[in-house]
Design an enzyme around this catalytic site. Structure first.
Site, PDB file in Angstrom:
ATOM      1  N   CYS A  30      14.147  36.783 -56.379  1.00  0.00           N
ATOM      2  CA  CYS A  30      14.918  35.659 -55.900  1.00  0.00           C
ATOM      3  C   CYS A  30      16.476  35.810 -57.367  1.00  0.00           C
ATOM      4  O   CYS A  30      15.613  36.539 -58.494  1.00  0.00           O
ATOM      5  CB  CYS A  30      14.809  34.639 -56.067  1.00  0.00           C
ATOM      6  SG  CYS A  30      13.832  34.253 -54.395  1.00  0.00           S
ATOM      7  N   ARG A  69      17.535  41.619 -56.471  1.00  0.00           N
ATOM      8  CA  ARG A  69      16.595  40.984 -56.623  1.00  0.00           C
ATOM      9  C   ARG A  69      15.468  39.975 -55.939  1.00  0.00           C
ATOM     10  O   ARG A  69      14.702  39.720 -55.454  1.00  0.00           O
ATOM     11  CB  ARG A  69      16.465  39.757 -58.084  1.00  0.00           C
ATOM     12  CG  ARG A  69      16.693  40.378 -58.667  1.00  0.00           C
ATOM     13  CD  ARG A  69      17.516  38.805 -60.145  1.00  0.00           C
ATOM     14  NE  ARG A  69      15.752  37.948 -60.566  1.00  0.00           N
ATOM     15  CZ  ARG A  69      15.771  38.006 -61.658  1.00  0.00           C
ATOM     16  NH1 ARG A  69      15.896  39.448 -62.563  1.00  0.00           N
ATOM     17  NH2 ARG A  69      14.673  37.393 -61.379  1.00  0.00           N
ATOM     18  N   TRP A 120      14.663  36.020 -51.993  1.00  0.00           N
ATOM     19  CA  TRP A 120      12.852  36.959 -50.892  1.00  0.00           C
ATOM     20  C   TRP A 120      12.564  36.237 -51.143  1.00  0.00           C
ATOM     21  O   TRP A 120      11.276  35.222 -52.228  1.00  0.00           O
ATOM     22  CB  TRP A 120      12.448  38.367 -52.442  1.00  0.00           C
ATOM     23  CG  TRP A 120      11.446  38.932 -52.332  1.00  0.00           C
ATOM     24  CD1 TRP A 120      12.028  40.473 -51.618  1.00  0.00           C
ATOM     25  CD2 TRP A 120      10.199  38.971 -52.045  1.00  0.00           C
ATOM     26  NE1 TRP A 120      10.368  40.427 -51.468  1.00  0.00           N
ATOM     27  CE2 TRP A 120       9.963  40.442 -51.262  1.00  0.00           C
ATOM     28  CE3 TRP A 120       9.263  37.773 -52.594  1.00  0.00           C
ATOM     29  CZ2 TRP A 120       8.383  39.712 -51.531  1.00  0.00           C
ATOM     30  CZ3 TRP A 120       7.967  38.022 -52.544  1.00  0.00           C
ATOM     31  CH2 TRP A 120       7.205  39.496 -51.782  1.00  0.00           C
ATOM     32  N   ASN A 154      13.978  29.610 -58.610  1.00  0.00           N
ATOM     33  CA  ASN A 154      13.298  31.347 -58.408  1.00  0.00           C
ATOM     34  C   ASN A 154      12.163  30.858 -58.720  1.00  0.00           C
ATOM     35  O   ASN A 154      11.770  30.712 -59.635  1.00  0.00           O
ATOM     36  CB  ASN A 154      14.310  32.025 -59.429  1.00  0.00           C
ATOM     37  CG  ASN A 154      13.496  33.435 -59.827  1.00  0.00           C
ATOM     38  OD1 ASN A 154      12.290  34.150 -58.737  1.00  0.00           O
ATOM     39  ND2 ASN A 154      13.545  34.300 -60.551  1.00  0.00           N
ATOM     40  N   GLY A 155      10.505  31.540 -57.727  1.00  0.00           N
ATOM     41  CA  GLY A 155       9.502  31.227 -58.708  1.00  0.00           C
ATOM     42  C   GLY A 155       8.897  30.154 -57.607  1.00  0.00           C
ATOM     43  O   GLY A 155       9.355  30.780 -55.927  1.00  0.00           O
ATOM     44  N   GLU A 205       3.790  58.139 -58.346  1.00  0.00           N
ATOM     45  CA  GLU A 205       5.226  58.266 -58.462  1.00  0.00           C
ATOM     46  C   GLU A 205       6.285  58.914 -57.610  1.00  0.00           C
ATOM     47  O   GLU A 205       6.386  58.677 -56.964  1.00  0.00           O
ATOM     48  CB  GLU A 205       6.251  58.710 -59.949  1.00  0.00           C
ATOM     49  CG  GLU A 205       7.409  58.675 -60.813  1.00  0.00           C
ATOM     50  CD  GLU A 205       7.429  56.808 -60.117  1.00  0.00           C
ATOM     51  OE1 GLU A 205       6.873  56.031 -59.664  1.00  0.00           O
ATOM     52  OE2 GLU A 205       8.524  56.199 -59.703  1.00  0.00           O
ATOM     53  N   LYS A 207       8.083  56.633 -54.920  1.00  0.00           N
ATOM     54  CA  LYS A 207       9.424  56.946 -53.810  1.00  0.00           C
ATOM     55  C   LYS A 207       9.761  56.900 -52.381  1.00  0.00           C
ATOM     56  O   LYS A 207      10.319  56.432 -52.244  1.00  0.00           O
ATOM     57  CB  LYS A 207       9.901  57.877 -55.139  1.00  0.00           C
ATOM     58  CG  LYS A 207       9.996  57.678 -56.977  1.00  0.00           C
ATOM     59  CD  LYS A 207      11.403  56.718 -56.987  1.00  0.00           C
ATOM     60  CE  LYS A 207      11.224  55.545 -57.341  1.00  0.00           C
ATOM     61  NZ  LYS A 207       9.599  54.666 -57.808  1.00  0.00           N
ATOM     62  N   GLU A 243       8.804  54.040 -50.791  1.00  0.00           N
ATOM     63  CA  GLU A 243       9.841  52.781 -50.679  1.00  0.00           C
ATOM     64  C   GLU A 243      10.670  53.068 -50.162  1.00  0.00           C
ATOM     65  O   GLU A 243      11.549  51.884 -49.871  1.00  0.00           O
ATOM     66  CB  GLU A 243       9.401  52.541 -51.738  1.00  0.00           C
ATOM     67  CG  GLU A 243      10.368  52.823 -53.375  1.00  0.00           C
ATOM     68  CD  GLU A 243       9.962  51.823 -54.493  1.00  0.00           C
ATOM     69  OE1 GLU A 243       9.735  50.904 -54.607  1.00  0.00           O
ATOM     70  OE2 GLU A 243       9.693  52.866 -55.568  1.00  0.00           O
ATOM     71  N   HIS A 277     -12.390  64.771 -50.316  1.00  0.00           N
ATOM     72  CA  HIS A 277     -13.284  63.940 -50.130  1.00  0.00           C
ATOM     73  C   HIS A 277     -12.164  63.405 -48.849  1.00  0.00           C
ATOM     74  O   HIS A 277     -12.066  62.062 -48.893  1.00  0.00           O
ATOM     75  CB  HIS A 277     -13.946  63.571 -51.813  1.00  0.00           C
ATOM     76  CG  HIS A 277     -13.719  64.245 -52.404  1.00  0.00           C
ATOM     77  ND1 HIS A 277     -14.883  65.020 -52.011  1.00  0.00           N
ATOM     78  CD2 HIS A 277     -13.382  64.777 -52.968  1.00  0.00           C
ATOM     79  CE1 HIS A 277     -15.177  65.676 -53.318  1.00  0.00           C
ATOM     80  NE2 HIS A 277     -14.452  66.031 -53.855  1.00  0.00           N
ATOM     81  N   LYS A 327      13.665  44.012 -57.264  1.00  0.00           N
ATOM     82  CA  LYS A 327      13.627  44.634 -58.203  1.00  0.00           C
ATOM     83  C   LYS A 327      12.511  44.339 -59.383  1.00  0.00           C
ATOM     84  O   LYS A 327      11.641  44.796 -59.938  1.00  0.00           O
ATOM     85  CB  LYS A 327      14.603  45.525 -58.983  1.00  0.00           C
ATOM     86  CG  LYS A 327      15.285  45.395 -60.180  1.00  0.00           C
ATOM     87  CD  LYS A 327      15.260  47.689 -59.962  1.00  0.00           C
ATOM     88  CE  LYS A 327      15.491  47.859 -61.280  1.00  0.00           C
ATOM     89  NZ  LYS A 327      13.912  49.204 -60.660  1.00  0.00           N
TER      90      LYS A 327
END
Ligand code: G6P
Length: 579
Positions: A2, A27, A71, A97-98, A452, A456, A459, A475, A574
């Protein structure tokens, strides 16, 4: 998670709000809204992205307003759940926000007293509580309500007939902008830069009142002064600068980011917390976690210091060992789990160090010392240049603690990234774009890079991708290898090369399409690869940096080929400011 933005000045507020929310969209971007105070309060809000459908909001009249890009946490993304939220009379508007953890009990209580709710959000309890406390002084009413709220929140509040906006910070970021006869409030500095470089970082528990006369801040009922600081990020850095996506721009900025960060750190004094350390625990989330994992290999290998890495979200379930230095790694400096981990480390009397990109971010105020990366603002949700900047900080630290083990490679790191950025990856992209699932594998410091690379890819392209230590692939994951599951193998020269080469052959023998990243000119590797991507010369540092850039570009071009929303992938945000 948010974004909130407020404007208070002499001009029409709505165009500022629309522009500010567009800059904060990374955000959170499932719905948006604004409230502007004029004769009463005018609210416009709806599901979707403000950058795609919010231009009409700029027509709303009034010189003070608040806005929000969401969000979703409580209630699906729709018009009703979009912020701002109002009291019963529609005269008090709040963006938040929160998370308000005790909202269910508060809501029942308010409903029992006759308040009518229009949304499923936790936020909506706030305007109703303020409605009960409001007797003409908005800041006083907000101050009365705050002790009743449990959780994390950054709030902006306006009320019909009031010439002041109230801003509150409690465990969620909030920055004030001090402009020329205009005052701003925002979740981070990116939308403020356009108007002023002078900012005030609020402290937890601060209640600020913004009006055309200025800013007043109260803490615990008494007036306090907070320093006005200058931000050295430029406006150009928050614009796309001719690139189709922020992500591509940020990938191409990496050679400079690497050099800037290593150069800046070389000129700084060594933090006292690093002297005589007996061990290190790194805590982080997401991409920062992968960078931390890579750091662990280097610290143990080159400095002989025991190092652990913990997901910040899991750290609360461990008892941190001994007197280790706890290092919180966070691009934003606002990730809730990483902040909680640092708080826990402090409770256990551990020395703490923050590695972050954002001046004044919460982590810098929690940790004993901060090392700043110099990545500049990162707008794309998928982290790229901040990963390289984190690596630059770690390489510097390792070099320092090992008395020069990496020194010669640090000054040429940017060249390795630059060379990687010149590669044509289209044959590899053609292999990936039709895949439903992929693996990324590596050994040693290239295992975190495999994680990583997979992160990438998943996402931004939405292709299911898993990073594995190459030794683990037999395995379990071997059962999944087949002609439509490509594997990206990181196989640079070095200690792990022979066994990595065998692993590649074993996977190839199962009909798996192999994309191999390895040393330029290696015939054997080329023969076993479906697509071979050469690494430039150099040692470990160069190979790590070049491989990183290649993996980022592979994910980027695959996502573009699939028509994905590269900068704002679905469901992500983000800055994850809730645990
Ligand atoms: C989110 C972002 C990731 C980032 C992670 C940790 O998930 O989408 O790109 O790596 O948070 O963020 P931090 O700011 O703590 O590094």
């Amino acid at each position: 998670m948010c974004g909130i933005f407020g404007y208070c000045g002499k001009k029409k507020a709505a165009p500022f709000l629309v522009e500010g929310l567009r800059r904060l969209e990374y955000r959170g971007y499932d719905s948006f809204g604004i409230a502007v105070s004029n004769q009463g309060i005018t609210v416009r809000k709806r599901e979707g992205k403000i950058s795609l459908g919010g231009a009409d909001l700029a027509r709303v009249k009034g010189t003070m307003g608040i806005g929000h890009t969401r969000w979703a946490t409580h209630g699906v993304p729709n018009d009703q759940n979009a912020h701002p939220h109002l009291d019963c009379q529609g005269t008090i508007a709040v963006v938040h926000n929160g998370i308000i953890e005790n909202y269910a009990a508060l809501k029942r209580e308010l409903q029992d007293r006759g308040h009518e709710f229009r949304s499923e959000t936790d936020t909506e309890v706030i305007p109703h509580l303020i409605e009960e406390a409001f007797r003409g002084d908005l800041a006083a009413a907000v101050g009365e309500v705050i002790p009743r709220l449990e959780g994390s929140y950054a709030l902006l509040v306006i009320a019909a007939g009031c010439t002041e906006m109230v801003a509150v910070r409690q465990k969620s970021p909030l920055v004030l902008g001090v402009g020329d006869r205009a005052f701003l409030a925002a979740s981070d500095v990116t939308p403020i830069l356009e108007h002023t470089e002078r900012v005030i970082f609020l402290e937890d528990g601060d209640i600020a009142t913004l009006s055309t006369r200025g800013i007043e801040i109260q803490h615990g009922g008494t007036g306090v002064e907070r320093p006005v600081q200058r931000i050295d990020w430029s406006l150009a850095e928050v614009k796309k600068g001719g690139f189709p996506h922020y992500m591509q721009k940020e990938i191409y900025e990496q050679p400079e980011v690497f050099s800037l960060t290593t150069r800046a750190l070389r000129g700084e004094e060594t933090p006292a917390v690093l002297q005589g350390i007996r061990g290190v625990t790194l805590v982080a989330c997401g991409t920062s976690f992968n960078a931390a994992l890579l750091c662990r290999y280097l610290i143990e290998e080159y400095c002989g210091i025991p190092a652990r890495v913990e997901l910040a979200s899991e750290f609360k379930y461990y008892t941190p060992p001994g007197d280790y230095l706890v290092v919180g790694v966070s691009q934003s400096g606002e990730t809730a789990d990483t902040l909680a981990a640092i708080e826990k480390a402090r409770m256990h009397n551990h020395p703490t160090l923050a590695v972050t990109n954002v001046l004044g971010s919460t982590i810098t105020r929690l940790a004993d010392h901060t090392l700043y990366m110099r990545a500049g603002p990162e707008i794309s949700v998928a982290a790229t240049k901040s990963f390289i900047a984190e690596l630059a900080v770690f390489f510097h630290l390792v070099d320092h603690l090992s008395e020069g083990a990496l020194e010669s490679s640090l000054s040429t790191g940017h060249l390795a990234i630059g060379e990687a950025l010149l590669q044509d990856l289209s044959p590899a992209v053609d292999l990936c774009r039709d895949a439903r699932s992929m693996f990324f594998v590596g050994r040693g410091p290239f295992y975190p890079l495999a994680l990583e690379g997979a992160l990438k890819m998943k996402e931004i392209s939405y292709i299911h991708a898993e990073g594995y230590a190459a030794g683990e692939i037999k395995h379990g994951p071997f059962a999944l290898l087949c002609p439509d599951t490509p594997v990206v193998a990181l196989c640079p020269p070095g200690q792990a090369f022979p066994v990595m080469f065998s692993n590649i052959r074993e996977m190839k023998a199962r009909g798996t399409p192999m994309i191999v990243i390895g040393a330029e000119g290696n015939q054997d590797l080329q023969e076993v690869s479906d697509v071979f991507i050469p690494l430039p010369g150099g040692g470990l540092v160069s190979h790590v940096l070049a491989s990183t850039a290649l993996l980022q570009l592979l994910a980027y071009h695959t996502a573009v080929a699939l028509g994905r929303d590269v900068d704002q992938p679905r469901n992500l945000a983000k800055s994850v400011t809730v645990e």
